[in-house]
Scaffold this motif. Structure first.
Motif, PDB file in Angstrom:
ATOM      1  N   SER A  17       0.828  -1.208   0.000  1.00  0.00           N
ATOM      2  CA  SER A  17       0.000   0.000   0.000  1.00  0.00           C
ATOM      3  C   SER A  17       0.862   1.259   0.000  1.00  0.00           C
ATOM      4  O   SER A  17       0.491   2.269  -0.597  1.00  0.00           O
ATOM      5  CB  SER A  17      -0.953   0.017   1.197  1.00  0.00           C
ATOM      6  OG  SER A  17      -0.262   0.284   2.398  1.00  0.00           O
ATOM      7  N   ILE A  23      -2.716   6.393  -3.810  1.00  0.00           N
ATOM      8  CA  ILE A  23      -3.701   5.590  -3.091  1.00  0.00           C
ATOM      9  C   ILE A  23      -4.528   6.493  -2.174  1.00  0.00           C
ATOM     10  O   ILE A  23      -4.025   7.476  -1.624  1.00  0.00           O
ATOM     11  CB  ILE A  23      -3.007   4.449  -2.293  1.00  0.00           C
ATOM     12  CG1 ILE A  23      -4.028   3.424  -1.823  1.00  0.00           C
ATOM     13  CG2 ILE A  23      -2.177   5.006  -1.150  1.00  0.00           C
ATOM     14  CD1 ILE A  23      -3.407   2.138  -1.307  1.00  0.00           C
ATOM     15  N   THR A  24      -5.802   6.170  -2.032  1.00  0.00           N
ATOM     16  CA  THR A  24      -6.703   6.985  -1.220  1.00  0.00           C
ATOM     17  C   THR A  24      -6.863   6.393   0.179  1.00  0.00           C
ATOM     18  O   THR A  24      -6.546   5.220   0.414  1.00  0.00           O
ATOM     19  CB  THR A  24      -8.090   7.078  -1.871  1.00  0.00           C
ATOM     20  OG1 THR A  24      -8.700   5.777  -1.859  1.00  0.00           O
ATOM     21  CG2 THR A  24      -8.009   7.616  -3.299  1.00  0.00           C
ATOM     22  N   GLU A  27      -9.171   3.382   0.059  1.00  0.00           N
ATOM     23  CA  GLU A  27      -8.485   2.179  -0.404  1.00  0.00           C
ATOM     24  C   GLU A  27      -7.602   1.608   0.700  1.00  0.00           C
ATOM     25  O   GLU A  27      -7.522   0.381   0.868  1.00  0.00           O
ATOM     26  CB  GLU A  27      -7.655   2.493  -1.645  1.00  0.00           C
ATOM     27  CG  GLU A  27      -8.501   2.814  -2.868  1.00  0.00           C
ATOM     28  CD  GLU A  27      -7.717   3.443  -3.996  1.00  0.00           C
ATOM     29  OE1 GLU A  27      -8.101   3.198  -5.154  1.00  0.00           O
ATOM     30  OE2 GLU A  27      -6.740   4.186  -3.745  1.00  0.00           O
ATOM     31  N   CYS A  28      -6.962   2.484   1.458  1.00  0.00           N
ATOM     32  CA  CYS A  28      -6.119   2.019   2.567  1.00  0.00           C
ATOM     33  C   CYS A  28      -6.950   1.348   3.651  1.00  0.00           C
ATOM     34  O   CYS A  28      -6.521   0.360   4.239  1.00  0.00           O
ATOM     35  CB  CYS A  28      -5.315   3.190   3.149  1.00  0.00           C
ATOM     36  SG  CYS A  28      -3.966   3.723   2.068  1.00  0.00           S
ATOM     37  N   SER A  30      -9.670  -0.344   3.185  1.00  0.00           N
ATOM     38  CA  SER A  30     -10.004  -1.670   2.655  1.00  0.00           C
ATOM     39  C   SER A  30      -8.812  -2.623   2.780  1.00  0.00           C
ATOM     40  O   SER A  30      -8.972  -3.782   3.191  1.00  0.00           O
ATOM     41  CB  SER A  30     -10.427  -1.529   1.189  1.00  0.00           C
ATOM     42  OG  SER A  30     -10.717  -2.776   0.640  1.00  0.00           O
ATOM     43  N   ILE A  31      -7.636  -2.138   2.444  1.00  0.00           N
ATOM     44  CA  ILE A  31      -6.418  -2.945   2.568  1.00  0.00           C
ATOM     45  C   ILE A  31      -6.164  -3.292   4.031  1.00  0.00           C
ATOM     46  O   ILE A  31      -5.810  -4.420   4.360  1.00  0.00           O
ATOM     47  CB  ILE A  31      -5.214  -2.205   1.945  1.00  0.00           C
ATOM     48  CG1 ILE A  31      -5.378  -2.128   0.427  1.00  0.00           C
ATOM     49  CG2 ILE A  31      -3.890  -2.880   2.327  1.00  0.00           C
ATOM     50  CD1 ILE A  31      -4.406  -1.193  -0.257  1.00  0.00           C
TER      51      ILE A  31
END
Length: 95
Positions: A17, A23-24, A27-28, A30-31
């Motif tokens: 990540s 990267i938003t 999104e982070c 979710s990761i």
């Protein structure tokens, strides 16, 4: 560090990540969830999160993943109970 030998990030999700350009925060998050669900059961998630912060925060203080890792440090915001319907109206008229 080899992803198969990293006890804090066994699948390398957090490491990757930090390598994704643009990267938003969403999104982070979710990761991060995938990372947490993928840890072995015996792993202390809080210790692992703290270890990842120690590893990545100095070089990436403003990265969205750093911010997501920091979100877990505080208490969750308190949620008040919604008092609607007749109970809320009754309370207002008797006050």
């Amino acid at each position: 560090m080899d992803r198969t030998t990293d006890p804090l990030d066994p699948k390398g999700l957090i490491r990757e990540s930090y390598r994704i350009e643009g990267i938003t925060t969403a999104e982070c998050r979710s990761i991060f969830l995938d990372w947490a669900l993928g840890l072995p059961l015996e792993t202390d998630t809080e210790d692992a999160r703290q270890g990842l912060l120690t590893r990545y925060r100095p070089e990436h203080p403003d990265h969205p993943m750093t911010l997501v890792l920091l979100e877990g440090m505080g208490e969750p915001p308190a949620r008040g109970r919604r008092r609607g319907g007749w109970r809320a109206r009754d309370r207002k008229t008797t006050s």
